[in-house]
Design a protein around this motif. Sequence first.
Motif, PDB file in Angstrom:
ATOM      1  N   THR A  22       0.808  -1.098   0.088  1.00 46.72           N
ATOM      2  CA  THR A  22       0.091   0.056   0.035  1.00 46.72           C
ATOM      3  C   THR A  22       0.948   1.388   0.001  1.00 46.72           C
ATOM      4  N   ALA A  44      -5.930   3.856 -12.107  1.00 45.86           N
ATOM      5  CA  ALA A  44      -5.508   2.539 -12.004  1.00 45.86           C
ATOM      6  C   ALA A  44      -4.586   2.368 -13.129  1.00 45.86           C
ATOM      7  N   LYS A  57      -5.904  -4.665 -10.806  1.00 50.21           N
ATOM      8  CA  LYS A  57      -5.662  -5.045  -9.586  1.00 50.21           C
ATOM      9  C   LYS A  57      -5.336  -3.947  -8.706  1.00 50.21           C
ATOM     10  N   GLU A  59      -5.882  -0.777  -6.457  1.00 51.01           N
ATOM     11  CA  GLU A  59      -7.144  -0.199  -5.650  1.00 51.01           C
ATOM     12  C   GLU A  59      -6.820   1.331  -5.081  1.00 51.01           C
ATOM     13  N   PHE A  61      -8.015   4.900  -3.023  1.00 49.77           N
ATOM     14  CA  PHE A  61      -8.822   5.257  -2.089  1.00 49.77           C
ATOM     15  C   PHE A  61      -8.697   6.724  -1.896  1.00 49.77           C
TER      16      PHE A  61
END
Length: 111
Positions: A22, A44, A57, A59, A61
């Motif tokens: 992350t 993305a 794949k 993500e 936020f």
Amino acid sequence: MPTLGSMAQLIRSKNAGPWKLTIDVMFPDNDAYRHVVDSDVMNAATMGKLFGIAKDKVEIFHYDPANAIKISFPRPYPNGHPQDRDIFGGQQFAPLVDLEVPDRPAPSVTH
């Protein structure tokens, strides 16, 4: 064009369990955060290209209250694998530092 590194207050990466990484990008104020979000430079497809991951794949936020963007994606190798070059995932943010963020368009003048 400004870079993400010049606009963000902090860019860091870390493990999100043994199978994912992350990346957190935090901005000093709402103006810088909105500029990056509105530019859609951190999408993305772009993140997939930068990190060699299929875009489906990735993500992403947006967390408005903290002026922050989080990106998560699968690690190329699980944490601790013999081919894992960064066991803590702490150096994976580097491709984002020089990502160019488009300038805001100049306001149109109407007469």
